[in-house]
Design a protein around this motif. Structure first.
Motif, PDB file in Angstrom:
ATOM      1  N   TYR A 157     -17.670   9.315  -5.349  1.00  0.00           N
ATOM      2  CA  TYR A 157     -16.434   8.965  -4.640  1.00  0.00           C
ATOM      3  C   TYR A 157     -15.231   9.160  -5.563  1.00  0.00           C
ATOM      4  O   TYR A 157     -14.228   9.741  -5.192  1.00  0.00           O
ATOM      5  CB  TYR A 157     -16.507   7.510  -4.147  1.00  0.00           C
ATOM      6  N   ARG A 158     -15.393   8.659  -6.788  1.00  0.00           N
ATOM      7  CA  ARG A 158     -14.328   8.760  -7.799  1.00  0.00           C
ATOM      8  C   ARG A 158     -14.009  10.241  -8.077  1.00  0.00           C
ATOM      9  O   ARG A 158     -12.848  10.638  -8.160  1.00  0.00           O
ATOM     10  CB  ARG A 158     -14.797   8.053  -9.076  1.00  0.00           C
ATOM     11  N   ALA A 159     -15.072  11.030  -8.229  1.00  0.00           N
ATOM     12  CA  ALA A 159     -14.890  12.458  -8.518  1.00  0.00           C
ATOM     13  C   ALA A 159     -14.136  13.142  -7.369  1.00  0.00           C
ATOM     14  O   ALA A 159     -13.180  13.890  -7.592  1.00  0.00           O
ATOM     15  CB  ALA A 159     -16.244  13.118  -8.727  1.00  0.00           C
ATOM     16  N   GLY A 160     -14.557  12.844  -6.135  1.00  0.00           N
ATOM     17  CA  GLY A 160     -13.913  13.430  -4.966  1.00  0.00           C
ATOM     18  C   GLY A 160     -12.457  13.012  -4.856  1.00  0.00           C
ATOM     19  O   GLY A 160     -11.573  13.824  -4.541  1.00  0.00           O
ATOM     20  N   LYS A 161     -12.202  11.748  -5.134  1.00  0.00           N
ATOM     21  CA  LYS A 161     -10.829  11.219  -5.019  1.00  0.00           C
ATOM     22  C   LYS A 161      -9.895  11.902  -6.023  1.00  0.00           C
ATOM     23  O   LYS A 161      -8.768  12.280  -5.697  1.00  0.00           O
ATOM     24  CB  LYS A 161     -10.854   9.705  -5.250  1.00  0.00           C
ATOM     25  N   LYS A 162     -10.398  12.055  -7.227  1.00  0.00           N
ATOM     26  CA  LYS A 162      -9.597  12.724  -8.263  1.00  0.00           C
ATOM     27  C   LYS A 162      -9.279  14.152  -7.841  1.00  0.00           C
ATOM     28  O   LYS A 162      -8.160  14.640  -7.989  1.00  0.00           O
ATOM     29  CB  LYS A 162     -10.377  12.749  -9.593  1.00  0.00           C
ATOM     30  N   PHE A 163     -10.298  14.811  -7.294  1.00  0.00           N
ATOM     31  CA  PHE A 163     -10.158  16.197  -6.849  1.00  0.00           C
ATOM     32  C   PHE A 163      -9.126  16.278  -5.708  1.00  0.00           C
ATOM     33  O   PHE A 163      -8.257  17.154  -5.699  1.00  0.00           O
ATOM     34  CB  PHE A 163     -11.527  16.711  -6.405  1.00  0.00           C
ATOM     35  N   GLY A 164      -9.210  15.324  -4.782  1.00  0.00           N
ATOM     36  CA  GLY A 164      -8.274  15.272  -3.655  1.00  0.00           C
ATOM     37  C   GLY A 164      -6.843  15.107  -4.120  1.00  0.00           C
ATOM     38  O   GLY A 164      -5.927  15.794  -3.660  1.00  0.00           O
ATOM     39  N   HIS A 165      -6.632  14.183  -5.061  1.00  0.00           N
ATOM     40  CA  HIS A 165      -5.284  13.962  -5.628  1.00  0.00           C
ATOM     41  C   HIS A 165      -4.794  15.231  -6.309  1.00  0.00           C
ATOM     42  O   HIS A 165      -3.648  15.639  -6.151  1.00  0.00           O
ATOM     43  CB  HIS A 165      -5.325  12.817  -6.642  1.00  0.00           C
ATOM     44  N   GLU A 166      -5.693  15.830  -7.064  1.00  0.00           N
ATOM     45  CA  GLU A 166      -5.354  17.021  -7.849  1.00  0.00           C
ATOM     46  C   GLU A 166      -4.903  18.179  -6.943  1.00  0.00           C
ATOM     47  O   GLU A 166      -3.865  18.800  -7.173  1.00  0.00           O
ATOM     48  CB  GLU A 166      -6.593  17.424  -8.666  1.00  0.00           C
ATOM     49  N   VAL A 167      -5.694  18.432  -5.924  1.00  0.00           N
ATOM     50  CA  VAL A 167      -5.415  19.564  -5.035  1.00  0.00           C
ATOM     51  C   VAL A 167      -4.169  19.316  -4.188  1.00  0.00           C
ATOM     52  O   VAL A 167      -3.325  20.201  -4.010  1.00  0.00           O
ATOM     53  CB  VAL A 167      -6.648  19.861  -4.135  1.00  0.00           C
ATOM     54  N   ALA A 168      -4.041  18.091  -3.669  1.00  0.00           N
ATOM     55  CA  ALA A 168      -2.935  17.783  -2.741  1.00  0.00           C
ATOM     56  C   ALA A 168      -1.584  17.638  -3.446  1.00  0.00           C
ATOM     57  O   ALA A 168      -0.544  17.594  -2.796  1.00  0.00           O
ATOM     58  CB  ALA A 168      -3.257  16.520  -1.963  1.00  0.00           C
ATOM     59  N   LYS A 169      -1.626  17.602  -4.769  1.00  0.00           N
ATOM     60  CA  LYS A 169      -0.394  17.445  -5.564  1.00  0.00           C
ATOM     61  C   LYS A 169       0.607  18.554  -5.242  1.00  0.00           C
ATOM     62  O   LYS A 169       1.808  18.350  -5.237  1.00  0.00           O
ATOM     63  CB  LYS A 169      -0.780  17.502  -7.039  1.00  0.00           C
ATOM     64  N   TYR A 170       0.093  19.728  -4.945  1.00  0.00           N
ATOM     65  CA  TYR A 170       0.962  20.885  -4.731  1.00  0.00           C
ATOM     66  C   TYR A 170       1.362  21.048  -3.268  1.00  0.00           C
ATOM     67  O   TYR A 170       2.030  22.005  -2.911  1.00  0.00           O
ATOM     68  CB  TYR A 170       0.252  22.150  -5.245  1.00  0.00           C
ATOM     69  N   PHE A 171       0.917  20.143  -2.412  1.00  0.00           N
ATOM     70  CA  PHE A 171       1.266  20.230  -0.999  1.00  0.00           C
ATOM     71  C   PHE A 171       2.497  19.383  -0.706  1.00  0.00           C
ATOM     72  O   PHE A 171       2.839  18.463  -1.442  1.00  0.00           O
ATOM     73  CB  PHE A 171       0.080  19.781  -0.130  1.00  0.00           C
ATOM     74  N   GLN A 172       3.144  19.745   0.413  1.00  0.00           N
ATOM     75  CA  GLN A 172       4.348  19.043   0.815  1.00  0.00           C
ATOM     76  C   GLN A 172       4.045  17.560   1.088  1.00  0.00           C
ATOM     77  O   GLN A 172       3.052  17.229   1.715  1.00  0.00           O
ATOM     78  CB  GLN A 172       4.848  19.691   2.111  1.00  0.00           C
ATOM     79  N   LYS A 173       4.925  16.689   0.610  1.00  0.00           N
ATOM     80  CA  LYS A 173       4.722  15.250   0.834  1.00  0.00           C
ATOM     81  C   LYS A 173       5.180  14.895   2.250  1.00  0.00           C
ATOM     82  O   LYS A 173       6.251  15.327   2.692  1.00  0.00           O
ATOM     83  CB  LYS A 173       5.505  14.418  -0.191  1.00  0.00           C
ATOM     84  N   ARG A 174       4.393  14.148   2.973  1.00  0.00           N
ATOM     85  CA  ARG A 174       4.722  13.749   4.339  1.00  0.00           C
ATOM     86  C   ARG A 174       4.538  12.248   4.469  1.00  0.00           C
ATOM     87  O   ARG A 174       3.591  11.697   3.924  1.00  0.00           O
ATOM     88  CB  ARG A 174       3.769  14.430   5.340  1.00  0.00           C
ATOM     89  N   GLU A 175       5.455  11.631   5.224  1.00  0.00           N
ATOM     90  CA  GLU A 175       5.288  10.191   5.435  1.00  0.00           C
ATOM     91  C   GLU A 175       4.451   9.912   6.669  1.00  0.00           C
ATOM     92  O   GLU A 175       3.765   8.900   6.753  1.00  0.00           O
ATOM     93  CB  GLU A 175       6.657   9.512   5.554  1.00  0.00           C
ATOM     94  N   ASP A 176       4.534  10.824   7.662  1.00  0.00           N
ATOM     95  CA  ASP A 176       3.771  10.595   8.885  1.00  0.00           C
ATOM     96  C   ASP A 176       2.314  11.028   8.713  1.00  0.00           C
ATOM     97  O   ASP A 176       2.017  12.049   8.081  1.00  0.00           O
ATOM     98  CB  ASP A 176       4.409  11.343  10.058  1.00  0.00           C
ATOM     99  N   VAL A 177       1.432  10.234   9.268  1.00  0.00           N
ATOM    100  CA  VAL A 177       0.006  10.488   9.110  1.00  0.00           C
ATOM    101  C   VAL A 177      -0.404  11.791   9.816  1.00  0.00           C
ATOM    102  O   VAL A 177      -1.220  12.552   9.290  1.00  0.00           O
ATOM    103  CB  VAL A 177      -0.803   9.296   9.673  1.00  0.00           C
ATOM    104  N   GLU A 178       0.185  12.038  10.985  1.00  0.00           N
ATOM    105  CA  GLU A 178      -0.131  13.273  11.728  1.00  0.00           C
ATOM    106  C   GLU A 178       0.135  14.507  10.871  1.00  0.00           C
ATOM    107  O   GLU A 178      -0.681  15.416  10.789  1.00  0.00           O
ATOM    108  CB  GLU A 178       0.713  13.362  12.990  1.00  0.00           C
ATOM    109  N   GLY A 179       1.332  14.515  10.251  1.00  0.00           N
ATOM    110  CA  GLY A 179       1.715  15.631   9.380  1.00  0.00           C
ATOM    111  C   GLY A 179       0.779  15.747   8.198  1.00  0.00           C
ATOM    112  O   GLY A 179       0.388  16.849   7.800  1.00  0.00           O
ATOM    113  N   ALA A 180       0.393  14.584   7.647  1.00  0.00           N
ATOM    114  CA  ALA A 180      -0.508  14.585   6.493  1.00  0.00           C
ATOM    115  C   ALA A 180      -1.868  15.166   6.872  1.00  0.00           C
ATOM    116  O   ALA A 180      -2.462  15.919   6.109  1.00  0.00           O
ATOM    117  CB  ALA A 180      -0.680  13.166   5.975  1.00  0.00           C
TER     118      ALA A 180
END
Lengths: 187, 80
Positions: A66-89
């Motif tokens: 879980y920890r490994a996946g979470k780190k990977f998710g944070h890492e990859v999504a860092k370069y994506f546009q930040k969205r406040e709405d969940v739908e957009g996310a």
């Protein structure tokens, strides 16, 4: 080992190709169709790693993956546009996972909206259709919902947290051979 | 989503009723009936669990199947 065999091996790995360091490969080599054995090899290896991890670490294996996946998710999504709405996310996440996983938001017929509020919890149901984790587990005859699924959980949670800036949690509701139902709990 | 239960094949074991998290099936006169087909998300675990292979889903998205070994399939085709 006979000299003939060694010559044969050398012959197999010899070509007249001129390879320059500045040349950037523009396509997969070999073609994806020819990669089937590699894909199966990777799936087999992943399955063995996960099985061994579970044997040694027991339930702690879930925390590790879980920890490994979470780190990977944070890492990859860092370069994506930040969205406040969940739908957009979720839309961003769908782009992020393309080719490996496909999912859709889902609701039971008695619910009016996709964002459901129940027992003081706000959540969204996600149905994962294509999933490389499910393929790997089925290739190896492993149960769904174990440590390898936790990697995907962590990945989704990490990416959602990174995109929205909000804490999130993912729960398995049901696993099946064709699709899995997951609950994305928003905090 | 359209779900068809073969009434002649269904043995009324109720496994699909127990397994489905969205309560799509109900046992009526010892036969499974898809009472809430719109609640089905297409996981197909009912297909896997049904001992009589009595179920049929229509209009479903079939997930990619990377785990099928083409070489094994080729061998099977020669035998079957």
């Amino acid at each position: 080992m006979s000299a003939g065999y060694i010559d044969e091996l050398h012959e197999a790995f010899h070509s007249d190709l001129v390879y320059r360091s500045e040349e950037i490969p523009l396509e997969c080599s070999p073609r994806p169709k020819e990669m089937e054995q590699t894909l199966h090899g990777v799936m087999k290896l992943n399955g063995l790693v996960i099985r061994s991890l579970e044997e040694i670490a027991g339930r702690g294996a879930n925390a590790v993956t879980y920890r490994a996946g979470k780190k990977f998710g944070h890492e990859v999504a860092k370069y994506f546009q930040k969205r406040e709405d969940v739908e957009g996310a979720l839309h961003e996440l769908s782009d992020l996972l393309r080719g490996q996983y496909s999912f859709e938001v889902w609701k039971p017929e008695d619910k009016e909206t996709f964002i459901i509020e129940e027992n003081g919890e706000t959540f969204i149901y996600l149905v994962f259709h294509d999933c490389i984790v499910r393929q790997t587990l089925r290739r190896n005859g492993l149960d769904q919902g174990g440590p390898l699924c936790q990697t995907l959980f962590g990945y989704v949670v990490g990416a959602i947290e990174e995109i929205t800036g909000r804490k999130a949690k993912l729960e398995i509701v049901h696993t099946g051979p064709n699709a899995c139902l997951k609950k994305l709990v928003l905090k | 989503m359209e779900i068809h239960v073969d009434k002649d094949a269904c043995v009324g074991c109720g496994l699909c009723v127990k397994d489905c998290p969205m309560h799509v099936y109900e046992l009526q006169d010892n036969v499974s009936v898809a009472v809430r087909p719109n609640n089905c998300m297409g996981c197909l675990s009912c297909h896997e669990i049904c001992p009589a292979q009595a179920l049929e889903h229509r209009g479903i998205y079939a997930a990619r199947r990377h785990y099928i070994d083409i070489k094994v399939c080729e061998m099977l085709r020669k035998v079957v």
